[in-house]
Design an enzyme around this catalytic site. Structure first.
Site, PDB file in Angstrom:
ATOM      1  N   GLY A  56       0.809  -1.202   0.000  1.00 42.82           N
ATOM      2  CA  GLY A  56       0.000   0.000   0.000  1.00 42.82           C
ATOM      3  C   GLY A  56       0.845   1.256   0.000  1.00 42.82           C
ATOM      4  CG  HIS A 221      -0.984  -0.843   7.365  1.00 45.38           C
ATOM      5  ND1 HIS A 221      -0.258  -1.953   7.737  1.00 45.38           N
ATOM      6  CD2 HIS A 221      -0.707  -0.610   6.061  1.00 45.38           C
ATOM      7  CE1 HIS A 221       0.419  -2.395   6.695  1.00 45.38           C
ATOM      8  NE2 HIS A 221       0.174  -1.605   5.666  1.00 45.38           N
ATOM      9  CB  SER A 447      18.929  37.158  22.682  1.00 49.57           C
ATOM     10  OG  SER A 447      17.643  37.580  22.304  1.00 49.57           O
ATOM     11  CG  MET A 495      18.455  44.134  21.333  1.00 45.34           C
ATOM     12  SD  MET A 495      19.269  42.604  21.828  1.00 45.34           S
ATOM     13  CE  MET A 495      20.181  43.131  23.252  1.00 45.34           C
TER      14      MET A 495
END
Length: 578
Positions: A56, A221, A447, A495
Site C-alpha cells: 500500500g 497502517h 539574543s 533591543m
C-alpha cells in the site's frame, strides 16, 4: 473531522505521489496503465535476477524510493494502506521478464492482502513459464506470543531490499538469493512506538491517545499497538523498546546478546521531528552499547513511514562481515542513506576543544573591591532577568516563539554558575570579554549572538582606559557592532532601541566634569521610555518584522530586557556609592 492533506483528490493521491517521484528521478519509469515504477535501465538487467516489492501507499519512501542499481528493480503500489492489484503485480513481473531477466524475486511484507495478491500473481506468472519466487518478511517484535498470521512486515523489509539487491547485482541466482534472504530475515526485529495515530486521506485518525499516553508495538497502517504506556523520556522509552525486543521470553524477540554485532535502523514513522529522531538515535546507541552490543552500522532517517504518524521504529539486524559487505554495497536508490562503511561502536566521537590563548587565561584575575562590585552588579542583573522571564515570554509570543524570557533566564543562570567558580575579573575589558564568550556559548539564539557582539566590541575601548569617556566609547562600539551584523537600526522595534536611547545620553560622559550618576540616570530613563515606545513601532528587523504591525500591541521584549539590565546596573552602583 477528517484530517487536512495536501492532495489533489483522495482517490488519486497514490497515483500522484508515484508520478511525482518518477517525474523527479530520471532513473525511474512508470509502467503504462499500472501503478508500477520500474528502473529506467531494465535492459541492463539481462541475465540477472529482478527484485520486485511493494504494498500500500502511505509508507514513503518505501518502497519506490528504494528502486535502483543494487536494490529493487521495481515496485507495485496500492492505494493508501491497500494491497496492490494482482494485475499490476503480474504486469510488473512480465515487464522485467521481457527485459531478459532470469527470474524474479517478490519481496512481500507479511500482511494478508499482500500475501494473497503477490502470491496469486506469482502463481499466474509461473503458469506462463516465468521463474518467480516469493519471500514474506515478518520482522515485528511486538507480540510476545505468535499468532497464526505471524509477525507483521515492518521497516526491516528495507534491509532485505538492500541485501537482495546487492546479491542480484553480483549475479547471484534466484534460488540462492531466496535462500540467503530468508536466513537474514530470521535474524532481525522491529518495534515501533508512537505519540499519536495517523489518518488516511479523507478519514479520521485511526485511534486516539490521551496526552500522557504512548502507543507501543503498533504497525504501519495506523492500527493500535500491543499496549499503551505512560509518556516518558526518550531514554526510558528506548530502554523499554530494546528490553521488549531482546527479551528471550518474547516469541518474536531478536537474539541480541552482549558481543553481538548489529545494524541499527532508527526509522521516522512520518511525523516525528528530526530533533526528536536524533535524540532517539542517541539514546538507542547508548543503550545498546551499554548492553555490550556492537553497532556495526546505524541508519537514521525516514525509510518506511505510516503517513504523518509522529513515531519511531527501531530495527536490529544481527550481522557478520559477509552480510555487512552486502549492506555496504553500492546502490543508486534515492532513499538509501549514504552511510560510511565504518563501525559506529569504537569510533571516537569527540575532539578536544582548542585551548584559550594563554594571554586570555593569564588576564582573568580577580581583585579587591572592584571585583566584588562587579559581582554585585551581575547578581542584580541575573535576579532581574529571572524575575522577568514570564513577562518577557508573554511579550514575545506576539512575535512568534515566545522564548525571549527563557533565553535571558538561561543567560542569567549561566552567569550565576560562572560566578560560583570564583570572583569575576577586576578589569572591565576582561569582564566584558569573558561575559561575551559565556553568553555566546550558553545563551543561544539571536539574543546571545547580539549580546556577544555588543560585549566583544565594547570591551575594546576599555582595554586602555576605564574613564567615563571610555565607557561612552564602549557603548558606541558595542552598538555599532550590533548594527553592522544584526542589520537593525533605531526605530526597528528591537533591543537596539533601548540601548540607542541610552547611548545618546551617555555621550555626555565624554564632556569634562560629567557626573556619573546624573548621566546614567538619564540614560536609564531614556532606555525605559524607548522600550515602552516600541509598542507603537512597526518592526523592521528580527522575527517580529514578519508579523503584521497590527498584532504587535506590546513593547518589544528585547528592548524591555535591555532597559531592565541598565536599571539593575544603576541601582547597584547607587547603593554602593561609586
Amino acid at each position: 473531522m477528517t484530517s487536512k492533506k495536501l492532495v489533489n483528490s483522495v482517490s488519486g493521491c497514490a497515483d500522484d505521489a508515484l508520478a511525482g517521484l518518477v517525474a523527479c528521478n530520471p532513473n525511474l519509469q512508470l509502467l503504462q496503465g499500472h501503478r508500477v515504477a520500474l528502473r529506467s535501465d531494465l535492459d541492463s538487467l539481462k541475465g540477472r535476477v529482478a527484485l520486485l516489492s511493494g504494498g500500500g501507499s502511505g509508507h514513503e519512501p518505501a518502497h519506490a524510493g528504494f528502486i535502483g542499481k543494487g536494490m529493487l528493480t521495481g515496485v507495485i503500489a496500492g492505494a493508501v494502506f491497500t494491497s496492490p492489484a494482482v494485475g499490476s503485480i503480474l504486469a510488473a513481473i512480465r515487464a522485467v521478464a521481457q527485459a531478459g531477466t532470469v527470474g524474479t524475486l517478490l519481496i512481500v511484507k507479511n500482511y494478508t492482502g499482500d500475501r494473497l495478491n503477490f502470491g496469486l500473481a506469482r502463481e499466474q506468472a509461473q503458469a506462463e513459464g516465468i521463474p518467480v519466487e516469493m519471500v514474506v518478511i515478518g520482522d515485528d517484535s511486538a507480540f510476545t506470543v505468535l499468532k497464526k498470521a505471524g509477525r507483521r512486515g515492518l521497516c526491516g523489509t528495507v534491509l532485505i531490499h538492500k541485501v537482495a539487491g546487492a546479491l542480484a547485482e553480483a549475479g547471484v541466482g534466484l534460488d540462492e538469493i531466496t535462500k540467503q534472504v530468508n536466513m537474514v530475515a530470521k535474524a532481525m526485529g522491529t518495534l515501533g512506538v508512537s505519540l499519536s495515530s495517523c489518518s488516511v486521506p479523507g478519514s479520521k485518525p485511526t485511534f486516539e491517545l490521551s496526552g500522557d499516553e504512548v502507543e507501543l508495538g503498533l504497525g504501519i497502517h495506523g492500527e493500535a499497538g500491543v499496549r499503551r504506556i505512560k509518556m516518558a523520556t526518550a531514554d526510558e522509552i528506548v530502554k523499554l523498546m530494546l528490553d521488549h525486543m531482546t527479551n528471550t521470553t518474547n516469541a518474536s524477540h531478536v537474539p541480541v546478546q552482549p558481543g553481538s554485532s548489529v545494524v541499527m535502523m532508527v526509522n521516522n514513522l512520518g511525523g516525528l521531528s528530526f530533533l526528536e529522531l536524533g535524540i532517539i538515535a542517541d539514546a538507542a546507541v547508548r543503550s545498546l552499547e551499554g548492553r555490550g552490543v556492537k553497532i556495526a552500522r546505524a541508519l537514521v532517517g525516514t525509510f518506511m513511514s505510516a503517513l504523518e504518524m509522529p513515531g519511531v521504529s527501531l530495527t536490529l539486524l544481527l550481522v557478520d562481515e559477509p552480510l555487512l559487505k552486502l549492506i555496504d554495497a553500492e546502490t543508486t536508490a534515492a532513499a538509501w542513506p549514504n552511510v560510511a562503511a565504518v563501525s559506529v561502536t569504537g569510533r571516537k566521537r569527540s575532539r578536544v576543544a582548542p585551548a584559550e590563548p594563554q594571554e586570555a587565561l593569564d588576564s582573568i584575575a580577580a581583585g579587591g573591591s572592584a571585583s566584588k562590585r562587579m559581582a554585585l552588579v551581575l547578581e542584580r542583573v541575573c535576579s532581574t532577568l529571572l524575575g522577568l522571564e514570564e513577562h518577557l515570554n508573554a511579550l514575545d509570543r506576539a512575535a512568534g516563539d515566545g522564548d525571549c524570557g527563557t533565553t535571558h533566564s538561561r543567560a542569567a543562570r549561566a552567569i550565576r554558575e560562572w560566578l560560583k567558580e570564583g570572583p569575576p575579573p577586576a578589569s572591565p575589558a576582561q569582564l566584558l570579554s569573558k561575559l561575551s564568550v559565556l553568553l555566546l556559548e550558553k545563551m543561544g539564539g539571536s539574543s546571545g549572538a547580539l549580546y556577544g557582539l555588543f560585549l566583544t566590541a565594547a570591551a575594546q575601548p576599555l582595554k586602555a582606559k576605564t574613564s567615563l569617556p571610555a565607557w561612552s566609547a564602549a557603548m558606541d562600539a558595542g552598538l555599532e557592532a550590533m548594527r553592522k551584523y544584526g542589520k537593525a537600526a533605531p526605530g526597528d522595534r528591537t533591543m537596539l532601541d533601548s540601548l540607542w536611547a541610552a547611548r545618546q545620553e551617555l555621550q555626555a560622559w565624554k564632556s569634562p566634569g560629567a557626573d556619573l550618576f546624573q548621566v546614567l540616570t538619564k540614560a536609564v530613563k531614556s532606555a525605559e521610555a524607548a522600550a515602552e515606545a516600541t509598542k507603537n513601532m512597526e518592526a523592521g528587523a528580527g522575527r517580529a518584522s514578519y508579523i503584521s504591525s497590527a498584532r504587535l500591541e506590546q513593547p518589544d521584549p528585547g528592548a524591555v530586557a535591555a532597559a531592565a539590565i541598565l536599571r539593575a546596573i544603576l541601582e547597584v552602583l547607587q547603593s554602593q556609592g561609586v
